[in-house]
Design a protein around this motif. Structure first.
Motif, mmCIF file in Angstrom:
data_model
loop_
_atom_site.group_PDB
_atom_site.id
_atom_site.type_symbol
_atom_site.label_atom_id
_atom_site.label_comp_id
_atom_site.label_asym_id
_atom_site.label_seq_id
_atom_site.Cartn_x
_atom_site.Cartn_y
_atom_site.Cartn_z
ATOM 1 N N TRP A 213 -6.533 3.538 -1.919
ATOM 2 C CA TRP A 213 -6.470 2.459 -2.912
ATOM 3 C C TRP A 213 -7.846 1.861 -3.208
ATOM 4 N N GLY A 214 -8.865 2.330 -2.494
ATOM 5 C CA GLY A 214 -10.210 1.796 -2.606
ATOM 6 C C GLY A 214 -10.847 1.811 -1.231
ATOM 7 N N PRO A 215 -12.104 1.383 -1.113
ATOM 8 C CA PRO A 215 -12.775 1.408 0.185
ATOM 9 C C PRO A 215 -11.979 0.674 1.274
ATOM 10 N N GLU A 216 -11.625 1.410 2.322
ATOM 11 C CA GLU A 216 -10.915 0.878 3.491
ATOM 12 C C GLU A 216 -9.525 0.337 3.150
ATOM 13 N N LEU A 217 -8.969 0.769 2.014
ATOM 14 C CA LEU A 217 -7.587 0.415 1.665
ATOM 15 C C LEU A 217 -6.747 1.690 1.771
ATOM 16 N N SER A 218 -6.130 1.867 2.907
ATOM 17 C CA SER A 218 -5.442 3.126 3.198
ATOM 18 C C SER A 218 -4.077 3.199 2.525
ATOM 19 N N ARG B 6 0.812 -1.225 0.000
ATOM 20 C CA ARG B 6 0.000 0.000 0.000
ATOM 21 C C ARG B 6 0.847 1.277 0.000
ATOM 22 N N ILE B 7 2.041 1.191 -0.577
ATOM 23 C CA ILE B 7 2.943 2.338 -0.673
ATOM 24 C C ILE B 7 2.945 2.865 -2.105
#
Length: 215
Positions: A93-98, A54-55
């Motif tokens: 990155w999308g719903p609840e993807l921080s 998620r970077i």
């Protein structure tokens, strides 16, 4: 216009400004291979699917001198700022993807800044809306060996000094113990052996010495 990756990323600071809307400020301090470079930008990577860590990655680029331009072949500092506007960190990155952090690439290395503290990585600064107006950045003049000084010494400099000086330029203890000797040689131009440092880098080393030689 000839955009090329900078040689090295020496410092990376990430500040989340919780304004309305929130903005993410990314500040890169690095070096290019000669004088004559200008501008600077971060080129964002695109992904078909969100990366596992998620970077968000970026290439750090600047405008290289045109072929035939007379330049000084010495490592030269450059500073670049980039703002990601209207950023939703929690759902990047999308719903609840921080968004976990950013990784900035030069030719020789990359550095990572993250929102959660991780070993060996730079932790982001998060400012609430009522704190932004009074924010003045990092205290002027405060430097550390790990983030500001170590990367000034190239691998070839380290190898030469190990051979002729008996100490390691990538060791905090060795550089601290020999700081005045190193500074004297940087100042008189006898170090490095293939050409002097830019004056800004010498000044950075001096500031580090004068502010307590933080690790």
């Amino acid at each position: 216009m000839n955009l090329e990756k900078i040689y090295s990323v020496d410092t990376l600071d990430m500040t989340l400004l919780k304004s309305n809307p929130p903005n993410l400020l990314i500040e890169v301090g690095g070096r290019v291979t000669s004088s004559g470079w200008s501008g600077g930008a971060l080129v964002i990577y695109s992904y078909a699917t969100p990366p596992a860590d998620r970077i968000q990655e970026f290439d750090v680029v600047a405008i290289a001198p045109d072929p035939g331009t007379i330049v000084l072949p010495v490592l030269t500092p450059i500073r670049i700022e980039h703002v990601l506007q209207s950023i939703d960190v929690e759902n990047y990155w999308g719903p609840e993807l921080s968004l976990a952090g950013v990784r900035c690439h030069g030719v020789a290395n990359a550095k990572i800044a993250t929102f959660e503290k991780r070993e060996g990585m730079i932790e982001a600064l998060i400012l609430e809306a009522d704190e932004i107006a009074g924010y003045s950045g990092v205290e002027e003049g405060v430097r550390s060996f790990a983030t500001d000084i170590r990367s000034l010494f190239r691998p070839r400099d380290v190898n030469v000094m190990r051979a002729i000086g008996g100490f390691d330029l990538h060791s905090y203890d060795d550089v601290k113990a020999n700081a005045q000797k190193i500074f004297d040689r940087l100042t008189d131009g006898s170090m490095p052996c293939d050409g002097p440092w830019p004056q800004d880098d010498i000044d950075h080393f001096k500031t580090w010495m004068e502010t307590g030689m933080a690790e």
